[in-house]
Scaffold this motif. Structure first.
Motif, mmCIF file in Angstrom:
data_model
loop_
_atom_site.group_PDB
_atom_site.id
_atom_site.type_symbol
_atom_site.label_atom_id
_atom_site.label_comp_id
_atom_site.label_asym_id
_atom_site.label_seq_id
_atom_site.Cartn_x
_atom_site.Cartn_y
_atom_site.Cartn_z
ATOM 1 N N UNK A 1 14.711 8.971 5.312
ATOM 2 C CA UNK A 1 13.485 8.179 5.281
ATOM 3 C C UNK A 1 13.872 6.723 5.022
ATOM 4 N N UNK A 2 13.608 5.874 5.998
ATOM 5 C CA UNK A 2 13.979 4.466 5.918
ATOM 6 C C UNK A 2 13.006 3.687 5.041
ATOM 7 N N UNK B 1 8.596 5.279 7.595
ATOM 8 C CA UNK B 1 9.450 5.157 8.780
ATOM 9 C C UNK B 1 10.635 6.091 8.587
ATOM 10 N N UNK B 2 10.819 6.972 9.544
ATOM 11 C CA UNK B 2 11.842 8.016 9.453
ATOM 12 C C UNK B 2 12.831 7.850 10.595
ATOM 13 N N UNK C 1 10.745 7.141 13.897
ATOM 14 C CA UNK C 1 9.384 7.654 13.848
ATOM 15 C C UNK C 1 8.601 6.885 12.787
ATOM 16 N N UNK C 2 7.515 6.262 13.193
ATOM 17 C CA UNK C 2 6.635 5.547 12.270
ATOM 18 C C UNK C 2 5.372 6.377 12.072
ATOM 19 N N UNK C 3 5.042 6.629 10.809
ATOM 20 C CA UNK C 3 3.864 7.435 10.473
ATOM 21 C C UNK C 3 2.904 6.562 9.675
ATOM 22 N N UNK D 1 -1.716 8.254 12.618
ATOM 23 C CA UNK D 1 -0.995 7.865 13.828
ATOM 24 C C UNK D 1 0.495 8.109 13.648
ATOM 25 N N UNK D 2 1.129 8.620 14.695
ATOM 26 C CA UNK D 2 2.583 8.815 14.719
ATOM 27 C C UNK D 2 3.120 8.154 15.978
ATOM 28 N N UNK D 3 4.126 7.305 15.832
ATOM 29 C CA UNK D 3 4.797 6.682 16.973
ATOM 30 C C UNK D 3 6.280 7.009 16.884
ATOM 31 N N UNK D 4 6.789 7.688 17.889
ATOM 32 C CA UNK D 4 8.201 8.088 17.917
ATOM 33 C C UNK D 4 8.889 7.413 19.098
#
Length: 624
Positions: free
Chosen positions: A201-202, A210-211, A218-220, A230-233
């Protein structure tokens, strides 16, 4: 032995495992703080919470079998302590309980173990358990052409697919994603990042995580930070080498001959990071020590390149650490804020080769991001190469260097000054010049078009001629640029002798200062008698193209100093604005990068402006 487990040990099942391997555990003191953390994680849908609760049930079964005793001790943490869990508040409560019960602290948290030992607490440290995770559910949305997947509650899943420069944003499922799906996917992503050796986990903040998982970033986002779940990968769809790009041989030689300062620029999705990865791996293979500075870390580079992120929330601290490591080159992805440019410049001036990834829609825009952040004369020492990427290809490469010369478009030797010259790397032809003129930093394109066009040097010359002439004229002044080094000025009949001066001495002085030949005429001599769009003066007509009128604008409060009248114009940097007093046009000026207009006291403009201020007239500015 009596033990106090912290949350990490309970989640990993290390308490029952510790007992089962033959350690003489008599009593397990479970802090209520641990129970509270596990309950919170389980309520949020995290597997870690459920795993921890399952371990507590195993301990209860062992207690029922009289193999050990279990006691729940301490107070439930306050909301402030829960909020400060990342700062160690809950860990401190657990250490206090271990001291109070003279028990051994059982933990899988290396930091917790070190702090406890420093405080004289008996510690049993067991390595945190990692688990291999095969795939994430959201990976089903990816195919070979998919660069990013965009999931939002109430909206059909979307994806960017295609090749670099030819991406299409399209729906990939008919049914909209539900909030329950988003929560389930979020819990799986964060749990997998914690448990798998292939993820971490960043960033973890309320409402935003942000993972990094394998090659995916992957931003959650969730309420209240976002207005919905919202999830953006994102993942790379191409891996290139330097040889795949235009000018590869020349760029290779340039990077190898000495450490360089390079800005890699382009629009979002143009392929900047892909190019940066290719350069990084080329340099590493060429025998250079290469590191990266990223937040988040998502460049896909080989194992011989160490990737660094913020140290204690600061890239400045990361840079200080890297200077101790002594890399030959550092890839800085991405350079955006003033602090990023400052770090980039500091490392470059310390002798480290730097490659910075910058968002810009033109190659020159990337370099202009340094103006005002780095002293003008230092820019070529910080950045000597600009690479502009478009549609995955090298579109433009600029060489940046300094020359002491008369700027292009001027002619007097007295105007010689240091000029930053930006040349086309392939042809060697100058494309832009950057220099200071009248205390402003000017960027001038050298392919200005037809002679006399109102761009670049012409625009600057026009403003300066108008300023100089209006310092002696009382009425309206119109300026026309009629050649590369010549201009025509129209003034009133009453002003023409004053502007020209005895024997032409005054206008000659102005010509010498500006390096431009000036032909002075009256307004009546102007063809058609039409006003020039740049005409100005106290008799300017309301509503004229250069005169403005009582048309409003932003109210400002000028400051009168010993040498200047300073008109604040924050937010209009680089723009041309009209200055008005009581709705009447005074003059036109270009706002400096500092967000102000400086008018030299003693000039006609300054006197008019000061009179307006003394009379209590409202001073306004309005963009042209």
């Amino acid at each position: 032995m009596n033990v106090v487990p912290d949350t990490s040990a309970v989640v990993d099942g290390r308490v029952s495992e510790f007992h089962e391997r033959g350690e003489p555990v008599e009593t397990v003191y479970v802090p209520e703080a641990v129970v509270s953390e596990l309950e919170s994680q389980a309520n949020a849908g995290f597997d870690t919470g459920w795993d921890g609760l399952a371990e507590l049930q195993r301990l209860a079964d062992l207690a029922d079998a009289d193999e050990l005793a279990v006691e729940y001790v301490g107070e439930r943490p306050t909301s402030d302590e829960i909020g400060g869990a990342r700062e160690g508040d809950v860990d401190a409560v657990i250490r206090d309980i271990a001291q109070e019960y003279d028990a051994t602290l059982l933990t899988s948290d290396a930091v917790q173990a070190e702090v406890a030992r420093a405080k004289g607490i008996a510690v049993e440290y067991v390595e945190a358990e990692t688990r291999d995770v095969d795939t994430l559910s959201i990976e089903a949305f990816f195919d070979e052409e998919t660069m990013s997947v965009h999931l939002r509650s109430g909206v059909a899943p979307m994806a960017k697919r295609g090749s670099l420069g030819e991406m299409r944003y399209e729906a990939i499922r008919d049914d909209p994603s539900t909030e329950a799906e988003l929560k389930e996917w979020t819990a799986e992503i964060e749990a997998s990042a914690r448990q798998s050796s292939q993820g971490f986990i960043e960033l973890s903040e309320p409402g935003m995580s942000i993972v990094q998982f394998r090659d995916m970033r992957i931003a959650v986002a969730e309420p209240p930070f976002a207005d919905g779940y919202e999830i953006t990968a994102v993942r790379p769809i191409a891996k290139t080498t330097l040889e795949d790009y235009k000018l590869a041989g020349e760029l290779r030689e340039r990077l190898q001959e000495q450490q360089r300062g390079v800005l890699i620029s382009g629009a979002p999705g143009a392929g900047k990071s892909t190019f940066a990865q290719a350069v990084a791996e080329f340099l590493a293979d060429a025998g250079f020590a290469v590191k990266t500075m990223e937040k988040p870390r998502d460049l896909q580079v080989g194992p011989n390149i160490t990737q660094y992120t913020e140290l204690d929330g600061s890239m400045e601290k990361t840079a200080d650490s890297l200077l101790m490591v002594r890399p030959d080159y550092t890839i800085y992805d991405e350079v955006r804020k003033t602090s990023d440019f400052s770090v980039f410049a500091d490392m470059r001036l310390a002798g480290v080769g730097m490659l910075g990834v910058v968002h810009a829609t033109r190659a020159i825009d990337a370099l202009q991001r340094l103006v005002g952040r780095v002293e003008l004369g230092m820019i070529p020492q910080v950045v000597d190469t600009v690479v502009y990427i478009e549609a995955g290809e090298v579109h433009t490469v600029y060489d940046v260097h300094t020359e002491v010369k008369v700027p292009h478009g001027l002619m007097e030797e007295d105007l010689t000054r240091p000029v930053v010259v930006i040349s086309d790397f392939e042809t060697g032809e100058p494309a832009y010049e950057i220099y200071t003129f009248n205390n402003q930093v000017i960027t001038v394109p050298l392919d200005e078009g037809e002679e006399g066009s109102d761009t670049g040097v012409n625009r600057i010359a026009k403003q300066e001629i108008e300023r100089e002439v209006k310092s002696v004229a009382r009425d309206r002044v119109d300026v026309e640029i009629v050649g590369q080094n010549s201009a025509r000025v129209y003034v009133s009949d009453n002003d023409i002798s004053t502007v020209i001066g005895k024997g032409g001495g005054r206008i000659s002085d102005i010509e010498n200062r500006l390096g431009i030949e000036i032909d002075v005429r009256t307004h009546d001599e102007r063809p058609g008698g039409a006003r020039h769009a740049g005409g100005s003066g106290p008799d300017a007509e309301a509503g004229g193209s250069g005169g403005g009128g009582a048309g409003g604008g932003e109210v400002v409060t000028p400051e009168v100093t010993s040498r200047h009248v300073i008109v604040p114009a924050e937010g209009y940097q680089g723009e041309t604005v009209e200055v008005q007093a009581g709705g009447e046009y005074l003059f036109t000026a270009t706002v400096s990068r500092g967000g102000e207009i400086q008018v030299s006291r003693g000039s006609a403009i300054a006197e008019e402006l000061e009179q307006a201020i003394d009379r209590g007239k409202q001073i306004t500015i309005a963009p042209q």
